[in-house]
Design a protein around this motif. Structure first.
Motif, PDB file in Angstrom:
ATOM      1  N   GLU A 190      -3.905  11.156  -2.471  1.00 50.03           N
ATOM      2  CA  GLU A 190      -4.376  11.546  -3.798  1.00 50.03           C
ATOM      3  C   GLU A 190      -4.636  13.046  -3.869  1.00 50.03           C
ATOM      4  OE1 GLU A 190      -5.253  10.504  -7.722  1.00 50.03           O
ATOM      5  OE2 GLU A 190      -4.677   9.129  -6.122  1.00 50.03           O
ATOM      6  N   ILE A 191      -5.257  13.596  -2.846  1.00 50.88           N
ATOM      7  CA  ILE A 191      -5.539  15.038  -2.820  1.00 50.88           C
ATOM      8  C   ILE A 191      -4.241  15.837  -2.744  1.00 50.88           C
ATOM      9  CG2 ILE A 191      -6.623  16.881  -1.473  1.00 50.88           C
ATOM     10  CD1 ILE A 191      -8.775  14.894  -0.647  1.00 50.88           C
ATOM     11  N   ALA A 192      -3.305  15.400  -1.903  1.00 46.34           N
ATOM     12  CA  ALA A 192      -2.033  16.123  -1.759  1.00 46.34           C
ATOM     13  C   ALA A 192      -1.247  16.122  -3.061  1.00 46.34           C
ATOM     14  CB  ALA A 192      -1.214  15.501  -0.634  1.00 46.34           C
ATOM     15  N   VAL A 193      -1.217  14.994  -3.740  1.00 47.74           N
ATOM     16  CA  VAL A 193      -0.476  14.915  -5.006  1.00 47.74           C
ATOM     17  C   VAL A 193      -1.099  15.846  -6.045  1.00 47.74           C
ATOM     18  CG1 VAL A 193       0.019  13.404  -6.953  1.00 47.74           C
ATOM     19  CG2 VAL A 193       0.478  12.629  -4.643  1.00 47.74           C
ATOM     20  N   ASP A 194      -2.422  15.873  -6.133  1.00 43.73           N
ATOM     21  CA  ASP A 194      -3.072  16.748  -7.108  1.00 43.73           C
ATOM     22  C   ASP A 194      -2.788  18.218  -6.811  1.00 43.73           C
ATOM     23  OD1 ASP A 194      -4.110  14.613  -8.482  1.00 43.73           O
ATOM     24  OD2 ASP A 194      -6.044  14.650  -7.454  1.00 43.73           O
ATOM     25  N   ILE A 195      -2.828  18.598  -5.539  1.00 41.83           N
ATOM     26  CA  ILE A 195      -2.585  20.005  -5.183  1.00 41.83           C
ATOM     27  C   ILE A 195      -1.153  20.413  -5.526  1.00 41.83           C
ATOM     28  CG2 ILE A 195      -2.372  21.588  -3.224  1.00 41.83           C
ATOM     29  CD1 ILE A 195      -4.788  20.242  -1.986  1.00 41.83           C
ATOM     30  N   VAL A 196      -0.190  19.597  -5.126  1.00 44.28           N
ATOM     31  CA  VAL A 196       1.216  19.930  -5.404  1.00 44.28           C
ATOM     32  C   VAL A 196       1.474  19.958  -6.909  1.00 44.28           C
ATOM     33  CG1 VAL A 196       3.586  19.132  -5.112  1.00 44.28           C
ATOM     34  CG2 VAL A 196       2.001  19.020  -3.192  1.00 44.28           C
ATOM     35  N   LYS A 197       0.930  19.002  -7.621  1.00 45.05           N
ATOM     36  CA  LYS A 197       1.152  18.935  -9.062  1.00 45.05           C
ATOM     37  C   LYS A 197       0.600  20.160  -9.771  1.00 45.05           C
ATOM     38  CE  LYS A 197      -1.375  16.026 -11.243  1.00 45.05           C
ATOM     39  NZ  LYS A 197      -1.954  14.757 -11.706  1.00 45.05           N
ATOM     40  N   HIS A 198      -0.640  20.523  -9.474  1.00 47.00           N
ATOM     41  CA  HIS A 198      -1.248  21.669 -10.142  1.00 47.00           C
ATOM     42  C   HIS A 198      -0.616  22.982  -9.688  1.00 47.00           C
ATOM     43  CE1 HIS A 198      -4.727  19.929 -12.373  1.00 47.00           C
ATOM     44  NE2 HIS A 198      -4.501  18.918 -11.557  1.00 47.00           N
ATOM     45  N   ALA A 199      -0.193  23.075  -8.439  1.00 45.11           N
ATOM     46  CA  ALA A 199       0.435  24.316  -7.957  1.00 45.11           C
ATOM     47  C   ALA A 199       1.727  24.599  -8.715  1.00 45.11           C
ATOM     48  CB  ALA A 199       0.697  24.216  -6.458  1.00 45.11           C
ATOM     49  N   LEU A 217       0.831  -1.202   0.000  1.00 45.10           N
ATOM     50  CA  LEU A 217       0.000   0.000   0.000  1.00 45.10           C
ATOM     51  C   LEU A 217       0.868   1.255   0.000  1.00 45.10           C
ATOM     52  CD1 LEU A 217      -2.873   1.141   0.123  1.00 45.10           C
ATOM     53  CD2 LEU A 217      -2.731   1.045   2.615  1.00 45.10           C
ATOM     54  N   THR A 218       1.957   1.224   0.747  1.00 44.65           N
ATOM     55  CA  THR A 218       2.871   2.371   0.773  1.00 44.65           C
ATOM     56  C   THR A 218       3.520   2.590  -0.585  1.00 44.65           C
ATOM     57  OG1 THR A 218       3.314   1.889   3.104  1.00 44.65           O
ATOM     58  CG2 THR A 218       4.839   3.358   1.968  1.00 44.65           C
ATOM     59  N   ILE A 219       3.920   1.513  -1.234  1.00 36.65           N
ATOM     60  CA  ILE A 219       4.535   1.628  -2.554  1.00 36.65           C
ATOM     61  C   ILE A 219       3.529   2.156  -3.572  1.00 36.65           C
ATOM     62  CG2 ILE A 219       5.548   0.312  -4.449  1.00 36.65           C
ATOM     63  CD1 ILE A 219       6.819  -1.509  -2.404  1.00 36.65           C
ATOM     64  N   MET A 220       2.294   1.686  -3.505  1.00 36.10           N
ATOM     65  CA  MET A 220       1.274   2.160  -4.433  1.00 36.10           C
ATOM     66  C   MET A 220       0.953   3.627  -4.207  1.00 36.10           C
ATOM     67  SD  MET A 220      -1.188  -1.208  -4.356  1.00 36.10           S
ATOM     68  CE  MET A 220      -2.511  -0.395  -5.221  1.00 36.10           C
ATOM     69  N   MET A 221       0.984   4.081  -2.960  1.00 32.10           N
ATOM     70  CA  MET A 221       0.764   5.501  -2.678  1.00 32.10           C
ATOM     71  C   MET A 221       1.942   6.344  -3.152  1.00 32.10           C
ATOM     72  SD  MET A 221      -0.915   5.308   1.111  1.00 32.10           S
ATOM     73  CE  MET A 221      -0.544   7.036   1.352  1.00 32.10           C
ATOM     74  N   SER A 222       3.153   5.817  -3.002  1.00 33.99           N
ATOM     75  CA  SER A 222       4.323   6.563  -3.477  1.00 33.99           C
ATOM     76  C   SER A 222       4.319   6.703  -4.991  1.00 33.99           C
ATOM     77  CB  SER A 222       5.607   5.864  -3.028  1.00 33.99           C
ATOM     78  OG  SER A 222       5.733   4.587  -3.642  1.00 33.99           O
ATOM     79  N   ASN A 223       3.612   5.811  -5.666  1.00 32.38           N
ATOM     80  CA  ASN A 223       3.506   5.930  -7.117  1.00 32.38           C
ATOM     81  C   ASN A 223       2.803   7.217  -7.521  1.00 32.38           C
ATOM     82  OD1 ASN A 223       3.751   4.954  -9.806  1.00 32.38           O
ATOM     83  ND2 ASN A 223       1.594   4.391  -9.763  1.00 32.38           N
ATOM     84  N   ASN A 224       1.908   7.726  -6.674  1.00 25.76           N
ATOM     85  CA  ASN A 224       1.253   8.991  -6.966  1.00 25.76           C
ATOM     86  C   ASN A 224       2.248  10.142  -6.972  1.00 25.76           C
ATOM     87  OD1 ASN A 224      -1.264   7.726  -7.107  1.00 25.76           O
ATOM     88  ND2 ASN A 224      -1.631   7.978  -4.916  1.00 25.76           N
ATOM     89  N   PHE A 225       3.231  10.095  -6.073  1.00 26.97           N
ATOM     90  CA  PHE A 225       4.215  11.164  -6.018  1.00 26.97           C
ATOM     91  C   PHE A 225       5.193  11.095  -7.198  1.00 26.97           C
ATOM     92  CE2 PHE A 225       2.656  10.747  -1.727  1.00 26.97           C
ATOM     93  CZ  PHE A 225       2.526  12.059  -1.308  1.00 26.97           C
ATOM     94  N   VAL A 226       5.371   9.910  -7.754  1.00 27.64           N
ATOM     95  CA  VAL A 226       6.178   9.806  -8.965  1.00 27.64           C
ATOM     96  C   VAL A 226       5.497  10.544 -10.121  1.00 27.64           C
ATOM     97  CG1 VAL A 226       7.183   8.179 -10.625  1.00 27.64           C
ATOM     98  CG2 VAL A 226       7.174   7.631  -8.193  1.00 27.64           C
ATOM     99  N   GLU A 227       4.171  10.623 -10.071  1.00 28.27           N
ATOM    100  CA  GLU A 227       3.422  11.340 -11.097  1.00 28.27           C
ATOM    101  C   GLU A 227       3.790  12.818 -11.128  1.00 28.27           C
ATOM    102  OE1 GLU A 227      -1.283  12.179 -12.240  1.00 28.27           O
ATOM    103  OE2 GLU A 227      -0.739  10.933 -10.526  1.00 28.27           O
TER     104      GLU A 227
END
Length: 549
Positions: free
Chosen positions: A331-340, A257-267
């Motif tokens: 998921e929310i944190a990754v979207d905010i950082v990415k769009h910012a 689960l941790t690895i799958m969540m870290s995949n969002n930050f790779v995005e």
């Protein structure tokens, strides 16, 4: 021999004397010596100034004025304010978009069965009333029946897929292999979705195309079989995704689960350092909305499967709740950082998300017009890449296998639950329609609802056909003077030249790029950007991610 000696002690000629107003040679020598002595004193003084204490004193007391570059620092401050506004504006867009996806998703469970029933009732009772029209069924009714038949066939085909065997097969794999599989599934989901909506659109048009035209297709049955195969394969793909996520939730050390969540930050790494324009950011925003809603449905499926295994013990739900919150928060944190950072690096203001929201609202309002060319659920599928049929097939399969209905009371509860879903769908549609009208009005897009653009059929000039068709698109007015946005399409006469009334969502931007552009530059900019796609024209490339024209 008799020549007088000079003052220099020789008979050489005397140097020329200074004329009137000019310094004598002795005065020049004295002046030169004075300057040389003064230069020496300054040199000694400058050497004495280069001391460590003076350097430190100069560094401590050195000053500067920021107002000398006011424009630069004002721009930096605006960028900070833009980054601070991004979370609020982005989440407002996400919130609106998620409810749009929910509306299209609930439509499959609530209104679609009723519309299929009404279409079948019309087809059965049509001989009783006589053939008043050359069409046995309206195009919308044909599409509804096709959707219903595909849904039923794929549901029965899903019974041959063993969920338990798939779960244990995935659980026996190593962590790193599951991580690779999950990434491959995400890519496959985007690719199959981009092609799947084209398959469904081709089926709907093939089934409703006027018969007097020359046949240029392979037939309705092959298209129907392709659509059934697509929905079935896509449903299996989503099931594998849900199973992998379920394995991650049930792992003891939560490493997967941790690895799958870290995949969002790779995005973030793959997105923020690319060049983005407003249209490309709109595509990414729609893709993020679809991805977030799909993840919510996957989490619901995981919770249902786990609760079934623990005999619906409510205590186990609170064991899953922290992991669910962690996945949603990441998921929310990754979207905010990415769009910012995308808006920062590409000098895009936070107001652009209001334009995106108005574009989505315009789709909803225009789908309620008289001459709407598509259903709203199909419009959401094209815009965001969210196709509800495969996800609905999987959810029905999981719910029917997890919940056993036995007894009269259980069936009464099912009926009440279905009525509740219908009420939720109607309430959600009413609220969304009201908010969409508000957003369209704020974006000053109301006049675009009344001015559809006509495109001639291939081989015929547009100028000769525009006079034969009077547009009735827009907010209709009945005899009492009240406006309506939910009327049925007006059927065109058969002898009328075939025209394609393109949606206003395919013709213009929501709002101008900026107030600072001169009117004199508009014509040249429109010619320069004629080949590019505007915000309201982006639909088919939404699935593909960060596509740059």
């Amino acid at each position: 021999r008799g020549e007088p000696k000079t003052l220099w002690g020789s008979s050489e000629p005397r140097p020329p004397t200074a004329g009137p107003g000019q310094p004598s040679p002795q005065q020049r020598t004295e002046t030169l010596g004075f300057y040389e002595s003064d230069r020496g004193r300054k040199k000694k003084r400058s050497l004495s100034d280069l001391s460590l204490l003076r350097f430190i004193s100069a560094e401590l007391t050195r000053g500067y004025f920021l107002e000398h570059n006011e424009a630069k620092y004002t721009e930096r401050r605006e960028r900070v304010y833009t980054c601070m506004r991004i979370p609020k504006e982005l989440e407002k867009l996400m919130f609106f978009g998620i409810f749009l996806c929910l509306d299209a998703f609930l439509y499959v469970f609530t209104l679609l069965p009723l519309r299929v029933f009404l279409a079948m009732f019309r087809f059965i009772t049509l001989p009783c009333y006589g053939l008043r029209d050359r069409r046995l069924l309206q195009p919308a009714q044909v599409c509804d029946i096709l959707k219903g038949v595909i849904l039923v066939i794929c549901y029965f085909m899903m019974h041959y897929v063993d969920y338990s065997m798939m779960y244990h097969l995935i659980r026996g794999q190593s962590v790193i292999k599951l991580y690779i599989i999950y990434n491959m599934l995400e890519v496959a989901d985007r690719l199959i979705s981009s092609f799947g909506q084209d398959i469904l659109d081709a089926l709907y048009w093939t089934a409703t195309e006027p018969k007097e035209r020359k046949r240029a297709h392979i037939g309705v049955i092959p298209h129907f079989l392709m659509a059934v195969l697509y929905v079935f394969l896509h449903a299996i793909l989503i099931m594998v995704q849900a199973t992998t996520l379920n394995v991650a939730f049930n792992s003891h050390n939560k490493s997967l689960l941790t690895i799958m969540m870290s995949n969002n930050f790779v995005e973030i790494k793959g997105s923020v350092f690319k060049k983005f324009e407003k249209n490309n950011l709109f595509q990414m925003s729609n893709s993020d909305i679809k991805e977030r809603f799909t993840n919510y449905v996957l989490l619901l499926i995981v919770c249902l499967r786990n609760m079934e295994q623990f005999s619906w013990n409510p205590d186990h739900f609170w064991v899953l709740f922290p992991d669910v919150c962690m996945v949603v928060a990441s998921e929310i944190a990754v979207d905010i950082v990415k769009h910012a950072f995308i808006t920062k690096f590409n000098d895009i203001t936070a107001d652009v998300y209001s334009e995106y929201r108005a574009s989505l609202a315009f789709d909803l309002v225009s789908s309620r017009q008289k001459n709407a060319y598509t259903d709203y659920s199909d419009s959401v599928s094209r815009r965001m890449g969210f196709i509800p049929l495969p996800l609905a097939v999987l959810l029905i399969r999981v719910v029917t296998s997890s919940i056993k209905v036995q007894g009269v009371l259980a069936y009464v509860c099912v009926v009440l639950f279905y009525c509740g879903l219908i009420s939720l769908k109607v309430l959600n549609s009413i609220v969304l329609l009201g908010k969409s009208c508000q957003y369209v009005k704020e974006a000053k897009m109301e006049e675009k609802l009344f001015n559809p653009v006509l495109i001639a059929t291939p081989g015929k000039p547009a100028g000769k056909q525009q006079g034969t068709y009077k547009s009735t698109q827009g907010i209709s007015t009945d005899e009492n003077g009240s406006t309506s946005v939910t009327n049925q399409p007006v059927h065109q006469k058969e002898n009328m030249p075939s025209l394609l009334v393109t949606s206003n969502s395919d013709q213009f931007l929501t709002t101008p790029d900026g107030e600072e552009k001169d009117i004199s530059q508009d014509s040249s900019e429109l010619k320069h950007r004629s080949a590019k796609k505007d915000l309201l024209e982006i639909d088919r490339f939404t699935i593909c991610g960060n596509r740059i024209d």
